[in-house]
Design a protein around this motif. Structure first.
Motif, mmCIF file in Angstrom:
data_model
loop_
_atom_site.group_PDB
_atom_site.id
_atom_site.type_symbol
_atom_site.label_atom_id
_atom_site.label_comp_id
_atom_site.label_asym_id
_atom_site.label_seq_id
_atom_site.Cartn_x
_atom_site.Cartn_y
_atom_site.Cartn_z
ATOM 1 N N ASP A 153 0.838 -1.196 0.000
ATOM 2 C CA ASP A 153 0.000 0.000 0.000
ATOM 3 C C ASP A 153 0.871 1.243 0.000
ATOM 4 O O ASP A 153 2.053 1.201 0.373
ATOM 5 N N TYR A 155 1.798 4.963 1.414
ATOM 6 C CA TYR A 155 1.719 5.783 2.622
ATOM 7 C C TYR A 155 2.500 7.078 2.426
ATOM 8 O O TYR A 155 3.359 7.174 1.546
ATOM 9 N N ARG A 165 0.242 8.532 7.066
ATOM 10 C CA ARG A 165 -1.102 8.505 6.484
ATOM 11 C C ARG A 165 -1.155 7.478 5.349
ATOM 12 O O ARG A 165 -0.305 7.480 4.469
ATOM 13 N N VAL A 167 -2.569 6.486 2.009
ATOM 14 C CA VAL A 167 -3.218 7.245 0.940
ATOM 15 C C VAL A 167 -3.803 6.353 -0.153
ATOM 16 O O VAL A 167 -4.645 6.789 -0.933
ATOM 17 N N TRP A 168 -3.326 5.093 -0.264
ATOM 18 C CA TRP A 168 -3.930 4.176 -1.241
ATOM 19 C C TRP A 168 -3.767 2.750 -0.762
ATOM 20 O O TRP A 168 -2.653 2.230 -0.709
ATOM 21 N N GLN A 169 -4.881 2.147 -0.398
ATOM 22 C CA GLN A 169 -4.884 0.725 -0.050
ATOM 23 C C GLN A 169 -5.289 -0.041 -1.294
ATOM 24 O O GLN A 169 -6.364 0.181 -1.861
ATOM 25 N N ILE A 202 -2.556 9.378 -7.808
ATOM 26 C CA ILE A 202 -3.330 9.422 -6.573
ATOM 27 C C ILE A 202 -3.454 10.882 -6.145
ATOM 28 O O ILE A 202 -2.435 11.550 -5.936
ATOM 29 N N TYR A 204 -3.601 13.445 -3.599
ATOM 30 C CA TYR A 204 -3.169 13.329 -2.210
ATOM 31 C C TYR A 204 -4.270 13.708 -1.226
ATOM 32 O O TYR A 204 -4.480 13.026 -0.212
ATOM 33 N N THR A 206 -7.735 14.015 -1.714
ATOM 34 C CA THR A 206 -9.022 13.320 -1.814
ATOM 35 C C THR A 206 -8.894 11.793 -1.838
ATOM 36 O O THR A 206 -9.858 11.084 -1.555
ATOM 37 N N GLY A 207 -7.720 11.294 -2.222
ATOM 38 C CA GLY A 207 -7.532 9.854 -2.356
ATOM 39 C C GLY A 207 -8.057 9.295 -3.667
ATOM 40 O O GLY A 207 -8.002 8.080 -3.904
ATOM 41 N N LYS A 208 -8.558 10.161 -4.549
ATOM 42 C CA LYS A 208 -9.052 9.707 -5.841
ATOM 43 C C LYS A 208 -7.892 9.172 -6.679
ATOM 44 O O LYS A 208 -6.802 9.737 -6.677
#
Length: 626
Positions: A153, A155, A165, A167-169, A202, A204, A206-208
């Protein structure tokens, strides 16, 4: 001076060059030849931090760009794996380190005066892979398999607060490539195999997530750099191409557009500080050529970098007027250099020792090719002792590279130079499946085509015999990792061709290898080698472990106990099987090593043992009769 003394002096001078050429050096000396790598610049452009093995394992050192003595910054027994200077704060340097070669990389902050080291990650069984700094140097992005050993993932860590944090799983083999200049996007790569991946943007805040490289046929996208304004990503790709070229994608979801392609792979790109030019390295038959590409005019210009070797790690200084890089060649151990963009000249910065061995004793290889069973041309490098004669007397070591997604390059190899200096020839081929010769060539050994690559190796002895230099009864096959597998396969499936074999951390059984290799590697390796359920019969067929009874040549096998890639069990099982049948196998295990030998004391022990093994079973055999 008397007439007698004059005559003595004359004869001494006359024969001195002959004596110098005949001098040999110990394996310990060759293994003490040093190198410098991985340069990273301080934000003010005054210093370079880098890795060098002066102490026996890679540690962080620092040197002034214009002047000054090298200064050691870290003092571990274990190797340092990477180093990266904070892009804005000259007082902090990030580095990574594992323990005993286990590849569970932990991250550390190092103060640039070496007065403090701060550990940032604290789970010894987890891998933390550094990715990229944000533009102001307050945070960096990285990947970790903390959630699940199989997946990485994304971070972000704040170095001032220590806050982490997610940021993308994502259930994939992900790595961080870059961070946009405005901090809005993190660019990540999801790798499905060595020849197929996708790039994701990614957001940062919004996580979109955007897939910016959707494609159907397998393709690679790597080396990405954001443009100065962050609106474009420049990258390397082979999508729809036989060779890797330079392309761009507009942010956030533009299409791939090529701006430079040729019939060789582009390997490395670096964007100039003003955003106008790309400096790139072209791989021409293994040798590096460096060019600049003007993004306005689209014109290219070859630059005056050192030739006849390999250039890497391009880094612009903060003012954009100089480029720091590494260079090595078959006769020059790797060091760090700097290129003046305005003057078109370069100079060497680090001065790595050759351990008292004169560089004039090193030899350059010949680039040679032979045709395999299907007419395919196989390139390779043939190293011959100085003044070698075509009298069919030379013993030869056939060195098969690892990977298999890799390329034998005209690099500096202390081991090759040792053997050549001691009367061996060395032949290092790029059998099918190697990179550097196009996408098609690199895929010719995938899954069920593996036997074709083994056949390539089986034809090498006949080719070497045709050169006139080689004694056909004194051919040894040698390799590490996948090259170790090829060594085992060669002595198993073509047992009458080889006088001996040397395998370092090689695969002996694909079924057990794919089961026991690191969880994060299994899917990636199955894409190359095959599925242990669907392809079980074929994988058994090409695994040396199931055909041990065919082996005739003496074997030397070396293994690291902590190897997460090719576990120790791969070597254990074939050694036990050979011994149970009365075969000859010598086995060395290093408890504090992983996939290869990182520590000088271990390299000396291992390679001294290899030399003694070859002298015993191979080099001193009588010459073959005609």
């Amino acid at each position: 001076m008397t007439k007698r003394k004059l005559l003595f002096s004359f004869f001494l001078l006359l024969f001195l060059p002959v004596f110098a050429l005949a001098q040999t050096y110990t394996i310990e000396q060759y293994l003490n030849i040093r190198s410098a790598a991985s340069p990273t610049l301080s934000p003010d452009g005054k210093f370079i931090a880098y890795l060098t093995d002066i102490t026996g394992t890679n540690q962080v050192w620092k040197i002034g760009v214009e002047s000054g003595c090298p200064e050691q910054m870290t003092f571990f027994d274990e190797r340092v794996q990477f180093v990266s200077w904070n892009p804005k704060d000259k007082y902090w340097i990030l580095f990574g380190k594992d323990v005993g070669g286990n590849e569970r990389t932990q991250l550390f902050l190092l103060k640039s005066d070496a007065s403090e080291i701060r550990r940032l990650t604290h789970k010894d069984d987890i891998i933390y892979n550094f990715g990229a700094w944000n533009n102001d140097g307050t945070m960096f992005a990285y990947t970790s398999n903390e959630r699940d050993q199989r997946y990485f993932d994304v971070y972000v860590m704040n170095i001032k607060t220590g806050h982490v944090r997610l940021v993308w799983q994502n259930d994939g083999n992900n790595s961080v490539v870059a961070w946009s200049p405005d901090g809005k996007y993190i660019l990540a790569s999801q790798n499905r195999s060595s020849f197929d991946n996708d790039l994701y943007l990614i957001e940062y805040e919004t996580g979109k997530v955007y897939n910016i490289t959707p494609h159907k046929e397998q393709a690679r996208y790597f080396g990405a750099k954001f443009s100065k304004d962050g609106r474009r990503i420049y990258l390397l790709s082979d999508e729809g191409k036989e060779f890797t070229g330079i392309a761009y994608i507009d942010v956030p979801n533009g299409k791939l557009n090529y701006i430079y392609t040729t019939n060789w792979d582009v390997e490395t790109i670096e964007l100039s500080k003003d955003g106008r030019k790309i400096i790139f390295v072209l791989n021409v038959d293994g040798y590096s050529e460096v060019y600049s590409l003007d993004l306005i005019t689209k014109k290219t210009q070859k630059l005056n970098f050192p030739s006849d070797g390999i250039v890497g790690s391009l880094r612009f200084t903060s003012d954009g007027n100089k480029i720091v890089f590494t260079y090595q060649s078959p006769v020059k151990n790797q060091d760090i250099y700097i290129y003046d963009v305005l003057k078109g000249t370069y100079r060497q910065i680090t001065q790595s020792s050759t351990a008292g061995i004169p560089p004039s004793s090193f030899v350059k290889p010949q680039l040679v090719r032979f045709k395999s069973f299907d007419g395919l041309e196989i390139p390779g490098y043939l190293y011959l002792p100085k003044n070698a004669k075509k009298d069919a007397s030379l013993p030869v070591i056939v060195s098969i590279h690892g990977g298999p997604e890799a390329q034998e390059l005209p690099r500096f190899s202390a081991l090759y130079q040792y053997f050549v200096n001691n009367g061996y020839a060395v032949y290092a081929p790029n059998i099918r499946g190697s990179t550097g010769y196009g996408k098609t060539y690199a895929s010719l050994d995938n899954t069920t085509k593996r036997k074709d690559a083994i056949r390539d190796v089986s034809l090498i002895p006949e080719f070497l015999k045709s050169t006139g230099y080689i004694d056909p009864s004194k051919i040894v096959v040698y390799g590490g990792s996948y090259g170790g597998y090829m060594t085992l396969a060669a002595v198993t499936f073509y047992p009458d061709l080889w006088a001996a074999g040397v395998d370092l951390v090689g695969i002996s059984n694909f079924l057990t290898f794919l089961k026991n290799t690191g969880a994060w590697r299994q899917r990636h390796r199955m894409a190359e080698y095959g599925d242990p359920e669907k392809d079980a019969e074929f994988l058994r067929e090409i695994s040396p472990f199931y055909h041990v009874d065919k082996i005739k040549a003496p074997l030397m096998i070396i293994q690291g106990a902590n190897d997460p890639r090719v576990p120790k069990s791969e070597s254990d099982q074939i050694v036990e099987s050979i011994r149970s049948r009365g075969g000859i196998v010598e086995y060395l295990v290093f408890e504090d090593e992983g996939h290869g030998l990182a520590k000088l004391k271990n390299r000396i022990k291992a390679y001294k043992a290899i030399v003694e093994f070859l002298d015993k079973y191979f080099k001193n055999k009588p010459k073959a009769s005609n």
